[in-house]
Design an enzyme around this catalytic site. Structure first.
Site, PDB file in Angstrom:
ATOM      1  N   ASP A  33       0.802  -1.249  -0.142  1.00  0.00           N
ATOM      2  CA  ASP A  33       0.002   0.148   0.101  1.00  0.00           C
ATOM      3  C   ASP A  33       1.041   1.131   0.055  1.00  0.00           C
ATOM      4  OD1 ASP A  33      -3.320   0.585   1.180  1.00  0.00           O
ATOM      5  OD2 ASP A  33      -1.749   2.173   1.080  1.00  0.00           O
ATOM      6  N   ASN A  91     -12.656  -3.308   2.203  1.00  0.00           N
ATOM      7  CA  ASN A  91     -13.598  -2.281   2.175  1.00  0.00           C
ATOM      8  C   ASN A  91     -14.458  -2.355   0.816  1.00  0.00           C
ATOM      9  OD1 ASN A  91     -12.686  -1.018   4.528  1.00  0.00           O
ATOM     10  ND2 ASN A  91     -10.942  -0.200   3.457  1.00  0.00           N
ATOM     11  N   GLU A  99     -12.343   3.163  -1.494  1.00  0.00           N
ATOM     12  CA  GLU A  99     -11.872   4.422  -2.318  1.00  0.00           C
ATOM     13  C   GLU A  99     -11.599   4.043  -3.681  1.00  0.00           C
ATOM     14  OE1 GLU A  99      -8.267   5.941  -0.115  1.00  0.00           O
ATOM     15  OE2 GLU A  99      -9.665   6.455   1.682  1.00  0.00           O
ATOM     16  N   HIS A 104     -10.297  -5.359  -3.868  1.00  0.00           N
ATOM     17  CA  HIS A 104      -9.125  -5.565  -3.158  1.00  0.00           C
ATOM     18  C   HIS A 104      -9.252  -6.056  -1.693  1.00  0.00           C
ATOM     19  CE1 HIS A 104      -9.980  -1.211  -2.665  1.00  0.00           C
ATOM     20  NE2 HIS A 104      -9.416  -1.511  -1.463  1.00  0.00           N
ATOM     21  N   HIS A 106      -7.001  -5.924   1.985  1.00  0.00           N
ATOM     22  CA  HIS A 106      -5.898  -5.462   2.680  1.00  0.00           C
ATOM     23  C   HIS A 106      -5.504  -6.601   3.273  1.00  0.00           C
ATOM     24  CE1 HIS A 106      -6.797  -1.079   2.079  1.00  0.00           C
ATOM     25  NE2 HIS A 106      -7.853  -1.247   1.745  1.00  0.00           N
TER      26      HIS A 106
HETATM   27  P1  5GP Z   1      -9.727   1.289   0.162  1.00  0.00           P
HETATM   28  O1  5GP Z   1     -10.577   1.524  -1.307  1.00  0.00           O
HETATM   29  O2  5GP Z   1     -10.074  -0.252   0.724  1.00  0.00           O
HETATM   30  O3  5GP Z   1     -10.582   2.297   1.114  1.00  0.00           O
HETATM   31  O4  5GP Z   1      -8.459   1.633   0.155  1.00  0.00           O
HETATM   32  C1  5GP Z   1      -7.497   1.795  -0.962  1.00  0.00           C
HETATM   33  C2  5GP Z   1      -6.093   1.738  -0.665  1.00  0.00           C
HETATM   34  O5  5GP Z   1      -5.355   1.845  -1.882  1.00  0.00           O
HETATM   35  C3  5GP Z   1      -5.566   2.741   0.548  1.00  0.00           C
HETATM   36  O6  5GP Z   1      -5.144   2.014   1.681  1.00  0.00           O
HETATM   37  C4  5GP Z   1      -4.625   3.698  -0.652  1.00  0.00           C
HETATM   38  O7  5GP Z   1      -3.273   3.942   0.522  1.00  0.00           O
HETATM   39  C5  5GP Z   1      -4.110   2.644  -1.437  1.00  0.00           C
HETATM   40  N1  5GP Z   1      -3.622   3.329  -2.898  1.00  0.00           N
HETATM   41  C6  5GP Z   1      -4.252   4.600  -3.352  1.00  0.00           C
HETATM   42  N2  5GP Z   1      -3.666   4.625  -4.436  1.00  0.00           N
HETATM   43  C7  5GP Z   1      -2.605   3.930  -4.470  1.00  0.00           C
HETATM   44  C8  5GP Z   1      -1.276   3.848  -5.496  1.00  0.00           C
HETATM   45  O8  5GP Z   1      -1.439   4.489  -6.348  1.00  0.00           O
HETATM   46  N3  5GP Z   1      -0.610   2.845  -5.179  1.00  0.00           N
HETATM   47  C9  5GP Z   1      -0.660   1.688  -4.323  1.00  0.00           C
HETATM   48  N4  5GP Z   1       0.253   1.086  -3.964  1.00  0.00           N
HETATM   49  N5  5GP Z   1      -1.606   2.123  -3.095  1.00  0.00           N
HETATM   50  C10 5GP Z   1      -2.711   2.992  -3.369  1.00  0.00           C
END
Ligand code: 5GP
Length: 122
Positions: A33, A91, A99, A104, A106
């Site tokens: 991440d 999530n 987001e 995905h 984690h």
């Molecule tokens: P979620 O969609 O589960 O809320 O979180 C998305 C995750 O993607 C976040 O923890 C964020 O830090 C990660 N993330 C967002 N953009 C990038 C990126 O460009 N590269 C990487 N490696 N992680 C990302």
């Protein structure tokens, strides 16, 4: 929901944006991440265009689903948290504050996680 071909993980899968790869197989990719919340914070994504678990379940083959789960387990092993333990979080959708609209998982680990209950943040 129509899959957004330009979401950040789709761009990572196409090689348009770099990632720090931890593991890859035919059906899934795991990478660190960009904003780690724990000593180990790795994301595992299926390679197919699935926004959420529902689309993954409806559209993915048994091989894709198996490959994804295999990637989660192998990534945990490569990250050194299999023995110590880790937390898996997906999530999924608006209420969970998803987001990035590409399904995905984690993997959080590398130190004891506060609290026994599942938490959105730690
Ligand atoms: P979620 O969609 O589960 O809320 O979180 C998305 C995750 O993607 C976040 O923890 C964020 O830090 C990660 N993330 C967002 N953009 C990038 C990126 O460009 N590269 C990487 N490696 N992680 C990302």
């Amino acid at each position: 929901m129509a899959y957004d071909q330009n979401n950040i993980f789709a761009r990572i899968l196409r090689g348009e944006i770099p990632c720090n790869k931890v593991y890859e197989n035919d059906h899934a990719l795991a990478f660190n991440d960009i904003s780690p919340q724990m000593p180990v914070h790795v994301l595992v994504i299926p390679k197919g265009p699935y926004t959420n678990l529902e689309e993954f379940h409806a559209g993915a083959s048994v091989e894709e689903m198996g490959g994804f789960i295999q990637a989660v387990a192998e990534t945990a092993k490569l990250s050194g948290v299999t023995e110590s333990g880790y937390r898996l979080v997906a999530n999924n959708g608006v209420d969970a504050h998803q987001e990035v609209p590409h399904f995905h998982m984690h993997i959080f680990g590398g130190r004891p996680i506060a609290g026994r209950m599942i938490k959105a943040q730690d």
